[in-house]
Motif scaffolding. Structure first.
Motif, PDB file in Angstrom:
ATOM      1  N   ALA A 372       0.823  -1.213   0.000  1.00 19.61           N
ATOM      2  CA  ALA A 372       0.000   0.000   0.000  1.00 19.61           C
ATOM      3  C   ALA A 372       0.857   1.263   0.000  1.00 19.61           C
ATOM      4  CB  ALA A 372      -0.930   0.009   1.203  1.00 19.61           C
ATOM      5  N   ALA A 373       2.059   1.188   0.588  1.00 16.76           N
ATOM      6  CA  ALA A 373       2.923   2.370   0.627  1.00 16.76           C
ATOM      7  C   ALA A 373       3.200   2.890  -0.774  1.00 16.76           C
ATOM      8  CB  ALA A 373       4.233   2.046   1.345  1.00 16.76           C
ATOM      9  N   PHE A 374       3.432   1.978  -1.720  1.00 21.49           N
ATOM     10  CA  PHE A 374       3.766   2.397  -3.079  1.00 21.49           C
ATOM     11  C   PHE A 374       2.538   2.886  -3.829  1.00 21.49           C
ATOM     12  CE2 PHE A 374       6.291  -1.374  -1.802  1.00 21.49           C
ATOM     13  CZ  PHE A 374       7.410  -0.670  -1.398  1.00 21.49           C
ATOM     14  N   LEU A 375       1.392   2.316  -3.500  1.00 21.94           N
ATOM     15  CA  LEU A 375       0.151   2.823  -4.087  1.00 21.94           C
ATOM     16  C   LEU A 375      -0.146   4.229  -3.575  1.00 21.94           C
ATOM     17  CD1 LEU A 375      -1.866  -0.472  -3.750  1.00 21.94           C
ATOM     18  CD2 LEU A 375      -1.407   0.664  -5.908  1.00 21.94           C
ATOM     19  N   MET A 376       0.137   4.475  -2.294  1.00 17.59           N
ATOM     20  CA  MET A 376      -0.089   5.816  -1.742  1.00 17.59           C
ATOM     21  C   MET A 376       0.799   6.847  -2.426  1.00 17.59           C
ATOM     22  SD  MET A 376      -0.555   5.135   2.340  1.00 17.59           S
ATOM     23  CE  MET A 376      -1.752   3.944   2.936  1.00 17.59           C
ATOM     24  N   VAL A 377       2.010   6.459  -2.774  1.00 20.46           N
ATOM     25  CA  VAL A 377       2.894   7.373  -3.496  1.00 20.46           C
ATOM     26  C   VAL A 377       2.213   7.862  -4.774  1.00 20.46           C
ATOM     27  CG1 VAL A 377       5.058   7.512  -4.799  1.00 20.46           C
ATOM     28  CG2 VAL A 377       5.020   6.429  -2.547  1.00 20.46           C
ATOM     29  N   GLU A 378       1.567   6.934  -5.485  1.00 15.55           N
ATOM     30  CA  GLU A 378       0.919   7.288  -6.747  1.00 15.55           C
ATOM     31  C   GLU A 378      -0.398   8.034  -6.531  1.00 15.55           C
ATOM     32  OE1 GLU A 378       2.334   6.766  -9.659  1.00 15.55           O
ATOM     33  OE2 GLU A 378       4.068   5.821  -8.718  1.00 15.55           O
ATOM     34  N   TYR A 379      -1.206   7.555  -5.568  1.00 17.02           N
ATOM     35  CA  TYR A 379      -2.530   8.130  -5.383  1.00 17.02           C
ATOM     36  C   TYR A 379      -2.491   9.478  -4.673  1.00 17.02           C
ATOM     37  CZ  TYR A 379      -4.580   3.631  -6.747  1.00 17.02           C
ATOM     38  OH  TYR A 379      -4.951   2.508  -7.448  1.00 17.02           O
ATOM     39  N   VAL A 380      -1.606   9.614  -3.672  1.00 18.14           N
ATOM     40  CA  VAL A 380      -1.562  10.854  -2.885  1.00 18.14           C
ATOM     41  C   VAL A 380      -0.624  11.874  -3.529  1.00 18.14           C
ATOM     42  CG1 VAL A 380      -1.119  11.810  -0.591  1.00 18.14           C
ATOM     43  CG2 VAL A 380      -2.070   9.519  -0.815  1.00 18.14           C
ATOM     44  N   GLY A 381       0.380  11.366  -4.256  1.00 18.84           N
ATOM     45  CA  GLY A 381       1.292  12.275  -4.937  1.00 18.84           C
ATOM     46  C   GLY A 381       2.353  12.868  -4.040  1.00 18.84           C
ATOM     47  N   ILE A 382       2.826  12.089  -3.050  1.00 21.33           N
ATOM     48  CA  ILE A 382       3.908  12.543  -2.180  1.00 21.33           C
ATOM     49  C   ILE A 382       5.054  11.549  -2.265  1.00 21.33           C
ATOM     50  CG2 ILE A 382       2.333  13.726  -0.610  1.00 21.33           C
ATOM     51  CD1 ILE A 382       2.581  11.415   1.321  1.00 21.33           C
ATOM     52  N   PRO A 383       6.278  11.954  -1.890  1.00 12.50           N
ATOM     53  CA  PRO A 383       7.411  11.030  -1.969  1.00 12.50           C
ATOM     54  C   PRO A 383       7.235   9.829  -1.038  1.00 12.50           C
ATOM     55  CG  PRO A 383       8.160  13.303  -1.727  1.00 12.50           C
ATOM     56  CD  PRO A 383       6.678  13.317  -1.500  1.00 12.50           C
ATOM     57  N   TYR A 384       7.893   8.732  -1.407  1.00 17.09           N
ATOM     58  CA  TYR A 384       7.810   7.511  -0.610  1.00 17.09           C
ATOM     59  C   TYR A 384       8.307   7.753   0.812  1.00 17.09           C
ATOM     60  CZ  TYR A 384       8.946   2.841   1.054  1.00 17.09           C
ATOM     61  OH  TYR A 384       9.047   1.714   1.817  1.00 17.09           O
ATOM     62  N   PHE A 385       9.360   8.547   0.957  1.00 20.84           N
ATOM     63  CA  PHE A 385       9.911   8.833   2.280  1.00 20.84           C
ATOM     64  C   PHE A 385       8.840   9.434   3.184  1.00 20.84           C
ATOM     65  CE2 PHE A 385      11.867  11.759   5.307  1.00 20.84           C
ATOM     66  CZ  PHE A 385      12.774  10.921   5.943  1.00 20.84           C
ATOM     67  N   ASP A 386       8.008  10.325   2.633  1.00 18.85           N
ATOM     68  CA  ASP A 386       6.957  10.956   3.436  1.00 18.85           C
ATOM     69  C   ASP A 386       5.889   9.953   3.844  1.00 18.85           C
ATOM     70  OD1 ASP A 386       8.263  13.355   3.249  1.00 18.85           O
ATOM     71  OD2 ASP A 386       6.995  14.174   1.665  1.00 18.85           O
ATOM     72  N   VAL A 387       5.554   9.010   2.952  1.00 19.32           N
ATOM     73  CA  VAL A 387       4.573   7.974   3.305  1.00 19.32           C
ATOM     74  C   VAL A 387       5.065   7.178   4.505  1.00 19.32           C
ATOM     75  CG1 VAL A 387       3.450   5.849   2.527  1.00 19.32           C
ATOM     76  CG2 VAL A 387       3.631   7.796   0.977  1.00 19.32           C
ATOM     77  N   VAL A 388       6.331   6.757   4.467  1.00 19.24           N
ATOM     78  CA  VAL A 388       6.897   5.976   5.569  1.00 19.24           C
ATOM     79  C   VAL A 388       6.936   6.805   6.849  1.00 19.24           C
ATOM     80  CG1 VAL A 388       8.997   4.841   6.394  1.00 19.24           C
ATOM     81  CG2 VAL A 388       8.221   4.480   4.054  1.00 19.24           C
TER      82      VAL A 388
END
Length: 942
Positions: A372-388
């Motif tokens: 889901a982390a990588f899907l959030m990168v695409e859907y939310v439009g923020i860097p992966y580092f911020d998702v984590v």
């Protein structure tokens, strides 16, 4: 013999006696072969026929892994060969997944599955014929539908692949590869499909739905079918969700020929990121890291009250770091942990529930988060580092709280831990050792960062080889340390456990397994490489370890962990491990690849029909505009939609449908919620469906291992997981928990206070703190926990945070507010479809000498007529436009920040209340009930 040694010996004898008495309660469920079959049927496919067909399945899975490694590596760009665009790679990725789905997953023959499998193709054929409004011949559609029905009715043996399933596999792979082979011609006719496009899309959708039923069960297939039916039958729907309806030409173009549906973002994330992370986890487990994690957790925590259960939580958390499946996590760690939990006093249901709660939480644990982390990168439009960063604190708090829940359960039953094989040293010596370890890790991290900062500018393009050389040196050194210890063996959980392994040797025996994880985290967090490239380098290093660890161990120790004593035999075994890991990784991905493709149908239907805004209207009507009811309804809908769906698919579905609902309705009701908080909210409740009866798949898997009742296991696991259900509501209202706009000092403070609050919440819901709670004590604990989580809730009643001003004072409020402070505007306007709405816009006050200058900096022009203020113009790409302002909107109210004391002053009366509760419960503690004063009691000794 000292008194401590006598106590140690007495504890060991007592445990041996109880172990003999409870031996019958050991496994209690399925045999190891049946457990392996359970994992295969749910995650990897239960069919590997003997002979050439079985080898073909394995070779296809191996080729899939090699293909994914090829497209993720920089090699195609270096050699100028094999460079594919995103659409082409998605096409090949789905072809592998759907071919293996038909080859490896035999279809179930239960009456329900047969009826469903037959009725869905017939229903879809009828819908396709209804949608053919543009003169497309329809005579071939019943033939295609009946061919799929015939293949289902003819049966699906578990030991061979019959000709009709070969046909399904080959036709489905060809349909998936259609975009790859006809990419150039399709690009010239977007929106105007030809007869060939119709045939491929219709057949492709039919076989994809059948592959979904086989590999993932009926839930996702039914949901996707409902959305396809809704796409065609829009005019016949109830008024609130009705739409014009879409023709077959529009559906074919949207769902199969372009990248809006099946080949959309979800399948793209599966292709680019998820596969490599699943492969990395499979290789890591094949190298022995899974057993290492379990053994380390038991050596460190097994001696505590309810020690096996605490170790189960920790080992599941470590496994969850690299696992994408709740069920695989349950069975992998639960096979060992559940019987041991039963031996120390947990019932079958409670043992299974602990494993379920901890395994499902692996999906919220960064860095993978069940993809889901990588899907959030695409859907939310923020860097992966911020998702984590945003996901880390809630996930960590949830695991700490689960360890505490296990501790409370052990306190209730007066359980003891497993006996230790050593007598620990003095507390001061152990504390110094712990602090020394923290300092050593800090120094190592600093040296590593300093070294990397020096290597890159010095060696330029050759820096990668220098880094690899340094990693190799570290790897060999850690392997040398491991060679001094005995190889780890996975103990038989059905045998009596007389003592725990010693922590030191256990930890040292597998430290080299941490290096690939270090490479992954470093590439993601420090070098900020893309997730796909980070996973590639980590996987490449993991392959290097798999090929070399056995031969090196033979050189260092004389024998590897499975008894090879020559370098050649060890190298051959390492190569076998690598091939097995590549095959396992691909087979683990079959379900995820199918799930993301089928979820793409749902996402495509949402974007094509606009059902998202209709669903927002439904939720608003049902909730009456009450914000808490909106969140509760969204949570319930997330649970319902997530039932029976794998983690990746249910996140895609609930985020596509329900995330916009919270954003839209929250804004209309005065709550400005960051998009990442909304996505984490629906994701948390989506994975809760793996726990929640009656469909909680993880609960059924745990019950199969424990021999307990699956429904009771699910109910208990649900109560254990209430802390996970509470967190989303908390970070919606208190985004500090997600470390949004928080500095590191404030972040540490938030983490500490939120952890204390969650432990108190667990004590309140479990009915036990220091002793058994009275009802009013549990209620008080929940109130204290809420006050710590949301200190502003009570302070806002005492000191309102905003001052309401008339719209005519907008410019003056801008002038009076310090730059950077939040200003809220209540605005009336029209939504996207022209209906009147009211919403709250959040504005950050810009720099400027006066109100007029700051208004211009926002890009907003207003016109005042009497007491009415109307927005006359909003500059393109301005802060005002980003806040949702538009021309012809009317400003109703201005809410300016009001001076108020810190919200954290509420912690003083809260601390006094908690101290009083602790004092009362300590007075009531009864040593005869296993509650000796000063030993492992309640919150402070968890």
């Amino acid at each position: 013999m000292s008194e401590k040694d006598k106590n140690q010996r007495r504890e060991s004898d007592q445990f041996e006696a109880s172990a003999v008495e409870m031996e019958a309660a050991g496994h209690g469920g399925l045999s190891q072969e049946e457990i392996d079959a359970l994992v295969a049927s749910s995650d990897t496919g239960a069919r590997t026929p003997p002979g050439a067909v079985g080898k073909l399945i394995l070779i296809t899975a191996l080729c899939w892994s090699l293909f994914q490694l090829w497209i993720a590596s920089p090699i195609p760009f270096m050699v100028g060969f094999g460079v594919l665009n995103d659409t082409e790679t998605r096409s090949i990725h789905l072809a592998f997944a759907i071919f293996l789905a038909f080859m490896a997953y035999p279809a179930e023959r239960t009456p329900f599955q047969l009826v469903l499998g037959v009725s869905i193709p017939i229903l879809m054929t009828i819908l396709f014929m209804i949608g053919s409004k543009t003169g497309v011949p329809v005579w071939w559609m019943p033939i295609a539908g009946l061919a799929v029905v015939a293949a289902i009715l003819l049966g699906s043996p578990k030991i061979r692949v019959p000709p009709w399933e070969w046909a399904l596999a080959l036709v489905s792979a060809a349909a998936a590869l259609y975009i790859y082979f006809f990419y150039d011609s399709i690009s010239t006719r977007i929106g105007a499909p030809i007869m060939q496009d119709y045939v491929v899309a219709v057949v492709g959708i039919l076989v994809l739905l059948e592959a979904t039923r086989r590999s993932l069960g009926p839930a996702l297939m039914i949901v996707a079918t409902v959305f396809l039916a809704y796409t065609f039958l829009g005019p016949y729907m109830p008024g609130i969700i009705a739409h014009k309806g879409n023709s077959l030409a529009e559906v074919v173009n949207h769902q199969w020929i372009t990248t809006e549906g099946v080949f959309g973002i979800a399948l793209g994330v599966s292709t680019s990121f998820v596969f490599l992370f699943v492969l990395f986890g499979a290789l890591l487990d094949k190298a022995g890291a899974g057993n290492y994690f379990i053994q380390v957790a038991f050596s460190l925590m097994g001696h505590m009250r309810g020690g096996p259960a605490k170790a189960a939580v920790v080992s599941s958390a470590m496994t969850g770091l690299i696992s994408g499946s709740s069920i695989a996590n349950v069975v992998t760690t639960g096979t060992f942990t559940i019987p041991l939990m039963k031996k120390v006093g947990f019932s079958s249901e409670k043992a299974g529930a602990v494993e379920v709660a901890s395994s499902v939480n692996g999906q919220i644990m960064p860095p993978v988060m069940g993809a889901a982390a990588f899907l959030m990168v695409e859907y939310v439009g923020i860097p992966y580092f911020d998702v984590v960063k945003h996901a880390f604190v809630p996930a960590t708090i949830s695991y700490i709280a689960l360890v505490y829940i296990v501790h409370l359960e052990a306190m209730k039953a007066n359980m003891q831990g497993l006996p230790r094989a050593y007598v620990p040293g003095p507390l001061i010596r152990r504390l110094i050792g712990f602090l020394f370890g923290i300092v050593a890790i800090g120094i190592l991290a600093f040296l590593l960062k300093f070294t990397m900062g020096w290597i890159r500018p010095t060696f330029g393009a050759s820096a990668i080889f220098v880094v690899f050389a340094l990693l190799t040196v570290a790897y060999v050194a850690l392997l040398f340390v491991a060679s001094r210890e005995e190889p780890l063996e996975l103990d038989d959980p059905n045998e009596p456990v007389t003592e725990l392994p010693m922590p030191g040797p256990t930890v040292r025996s597998g430290l080299h397994f941490l290096l690939p994880i270090v490479v992954l985290v470093w590439a993601l967090m420090v070098d900020r490489l893309s997730p796909g490239l980070s996973a590639f380098w980590a996987t490449a290093f993991m392959i290097f370890i798999l090929l070399t660890q056995r031969p090196l161990m033979v050189m260092l120790r004389g024998v590897d962990r499975t008894g090879n004593s020559t370098t050649i035999s060890a190298l051959r075994s390492g190569l076998d491990d690598l091939v097995d890991g590549l095959i396992s990784g691909a087979r683990n991905m079959i379900g995820i690849g199918i799930a993301t493709a089928t979820a793409g149908i749902i996402v495509g239907a949402v974007s094509q029909t606009g059902v998202g805004s209709a669903l927002a209207d439904v939720v608003e009507v049902l909730s009456g505009g009450n914000l808490m009811l909106i969140l509760l309804l969204t949570a319930v809908l997330s649970l319902i939609l997530g039932m029976g769906l794998p983690t990746t698919a249910n996140y895609i579905v609930v985020s596509a449908l329900l995330a916009p609902v919270i954003v839209t309705l929250g804004q209309q009701n005065g709550l400005i919620v960051p998009l990442i908080a909304v996505h984490l909210f629906v994701f948390y409740f989506g994975i809760m469906a793996d726990v929640t009866p009656p469909v909680g798949l993880a609960s059924f898997a745990a019950a199969a291992v424990s021999g307990g009742d699956p429904i009771r296991t699910g109910v208990i696991a649900f109560f254990y997981s209430l802390r996970t259900a509470a967190l989303p509501f908390l970070f919606i209202f208190n985004t500090d928990l997600l470390l949004i706009n928080v500095d590191w000092i404030h972040g540490i403070f938030v983490f500490v206070t939120a952890t204390i609050a969650m432990l108190l919440f667990a004590a309140g819901t479990q009915g036990w703190f220091i002793v058994r709670n009275r009802i009013w004590e549990s209620a008080l604990l929940l109130l204290i926990a809420f006050a710590i989580f949301r200190p502003g809730f009570f302070m806002n009643y005492i000191y309102p945070p905003y001052e309401d001003l008339p719209a005519t004072q907008f410019e003056q409020a801008l002038a009076d507010s310090p730059p950077g402070s939040p200003l809220r505007l209540r605005v009336a306007g029209l939504n996207d479809v022209g209906d009147p709405i009211e919403f709250t816009a959040l504005i950050s006050v810009p720099q400027g000498a006066d109100g007029a200058e700051r208004l211009a900096a926002l890009g907003v022009e207003t016109v005042q007529t009497g007491d009415d203020v109307v927005i006359d113009n909003v500059a393109f790409d301005s802060p005002g436009q980003a806040a949702g302002l538009d021309w012809d909107q009317k400003i109703l109210l201005v809410r300016a920040p009001a001076p108020a004391p810190s919200k954290y002053w509420i912690y003083i009366p809260v601390a006094l209340l908690l101290a009083g509760l602790v004092w009362l419960q300590r007075r009531r503690a009864d040593p005869n009930e296993g509650q000796p004063r000063g030993k492992e009691k309640g919150l402070s000794h968890a």
